[in-house]
Motif scaffolding. Structure first.
Motif, short mmCIF file in Angstrom:
data_model
loop_
_atom_site.label_atom_id
_atom_site.label_comp_id
_atom_site.label_asym_id
_atom_site.label_seq_id
_atom_site.Cartn_x
_atom_site.Cartn_y
_atom_site.Cartn_z
N TYR A 55 5.59 -2.37 -6.44
CA TYR A 55 5.51 -3.51 -5.72
C TYR A 55 3.85 -4.26 -6.02
CZ TYR A 55 9.33 -2.22 -3.00
OH TYR A 55 10.80 -1.94 -2.47
N TRP A 56 2.91 -3.31 -6.07
CA TRP A 56 1.82 -4.13 -6.58
C TRP A 56 1.76 -4.76 -7.72
CZ3 TRP A 56 -2.70 -5.01 -4.13
CH2 TRP A 56 -3.69 -5.15 -5.07
N GLU A 75 -8.14 0.86 1.03
CA GLU A 75 -8.34 1.00 -0.29
C GLU A 75 -7.34 -0.10 -0.99
OE1 GLU A 75 -8.58 5.13 1.41
OE2 GLU A 75 -7.23 3.19 1.72
N VAL A 76 -6.14 -0.63 -0.59
CA VAL A 76 -5.50 -1.66 -1.10
C VAL A 76 -6.31 -2.95 -0.94
CG1 VAL A 76 -3.78 -2.15 0.70
CG2 VAL A 76 -3.13 -2.32 -1.78
N GLY A 96 0.65 -1.12 -0.06
CA GLY A 96 0.09 -0.02 0.12
C GLY A 96 0.79 1.32 0.02
N SER A 97 0.32 2.42 -0.34
CA SER A 97 0.88 3.62 -0.54
C SER A 97 1.28 4.20 0.98
CB SER A 97 -0.16 4.75 -1.06
OG SER A 97 -0.54 4.24 -2.54
N GLY A 135 4.63 4.49 -0.61
CA GLY A 135 4.69 5.91 -1.17
C GLY A 135 4.56 5.65 -2.83
N GLU A 136 5.73 6.26 -3.49
CA GLU A 136 5.65 6.34 -4.90
C GLU A 136 5.92 5.04 -5.46
OE1 GLU A 136 10.12 8.26 -5.57
OE2 GLU A 136 8.14 9.30 -6.06
N ARG A 137 6.49 4.12 -4.76
CA ARG A 137 6.98 2.98 -5.03
C ARG A 137 5.79 1.93 -5.00
NH1 ARG A 137 12.75 0.55 -3.07
NH2 ARG A 137 12.16 -0.37 -5.10
#
Length: 303
Positions: free
Chosen positions: A121-122, A154-155, A110-111, A115-117
């Motif tokens: 990973y998803w 959300e994820v 998850g974010s 963060g931006e990565r």
């Protein structure tokens, strides 16, 4: 060992669900949980652990790294790929000393964590075979159930769009303090028969008196809401931690809450909070004063 005494006390109190992860204590938690449970009847308890981090030997690890008091000399590397999931699962089997892990959660996707990565990973889970590895483990009987252990709802919803999820360990997002997950995720889980385990019922501790929220000092608006919750509890003679621990169980999708304890006395305090009588009038006042979401089910009351 204190950890063994703690699990022995939990067992004596009738608790039969134990959760751990490679990340906790940099593998120390899995080793301690395994040592305390390995000689017990394997069919008498439910054990969950997590995948998504591989633990690499690292002699530079120090006490206090990532907040762990006594971390072992391993450092985490994120890997949600097919091979990473399989390796993480097999490593956990070894540390726990058990060939079967009842529930395996994908940890901290998850974010909020990445963060931006996060997108990268998803993609490891979706295109890189991570989700496929979980399904294979479930189909082979190596695990009984698969899911996510995350801090953001959300994820978890995104994962449910990708594959059938058995259980979600959701930390900090469905509590007495906030119910942001209630309509979009928990109600969906109730419809689709996906179980929810609630973690972080005290929101990192502010609902138990330590002033922390989401692992940091609580902002002013959170402190103000806790002040209002505390005042309501005092009016009805209810302890705030008791209300916080009992509240999530009212939702039909919630099957358990994971509450940490470092000592037997802390465990006993958690059990006392869970068993404390809370009058129905308290829950009604909680709703009437706008302190919980209108759609959130209340204990002792069918809504």
């Amino acid at each position: 060992m204190d950890a063994t005494a703690l699990i022995d006390a939990a067992w004596a109190a009738g608790l039969r669900y134990f959760d751990t992860a490679p990340y906790y204590g940099y593998t120390l938690s899995e080793r301690r949980v395994g040592d305390a449970l390995v000689r017990r009847d394997r069919d008498a308890f439910t054990l969950s652990s997590k995948v998504g981090r591989l633990m690499r030997p690292d002699a530079s690890v120090l006490s206090g790294d990532d907040g762990w008091a006594e971390p072992l000399s391993f450092r985490p590397t994120f890997d949600y790929s097919y091979d990473g999931i399989m390796r993480s699962y097999e490593d956990s089997q070894q540390r726990l000393g058990m060939p079967r892990i009842d529930i395996v959660y994908v940890h901290d996707i998850g974010s909020m964590t990445h963060g931006e990565r996060h997108a990268s990973y998803w993609n490891q889970l979706v295109a890189g075979g991570g989700f496929r590895a979980l399904v294979q483990l479930r189909e082979s009987g190596g695990v009984g159930a698969i899911g996510l252990g995350v801090n953001e709802w959300e994820v978890a919803s995104d994962a449910m769009d990708e594959l059938p999820i058995d259980v979600i360990l959701l930390a900090g997002r469905y509590t007495l303090l906030e119910q942001t997950a209630s309509v979009p995720l928990l109600d969906r889980c109730a419809r689709e028969q996906t179980a929810i385990v609630i973690g972080g019922v005290f929101n990192s501790g502010i609902l138990a008196g330590n002033g922390k929220f989401n692992y940091a000092d609580a902002p002013a608006e959170v402190i103000e809401k806790v002040r209002r919750l505390t005042a309501l509890c005092e009016r009805f003679g209810v302890s705030l931690p008791a209300a916080a621990l009992q509240f999530p169980f009212a939702h039909p999708s919630v099957m358990s809450c994971v509450v940490g304890a470092r000592t037997v006395s802390q465990l006993q305090q958690n059990i006392a909070w869970l068993e404390q009588g809370v009058p129905e009038e308290f829950w009604i006042a909680l709703r009437n004063e706008g302190l919980v979401a209108a759609a959130a089910p209340l204990p002792n009351r069918k809504m």
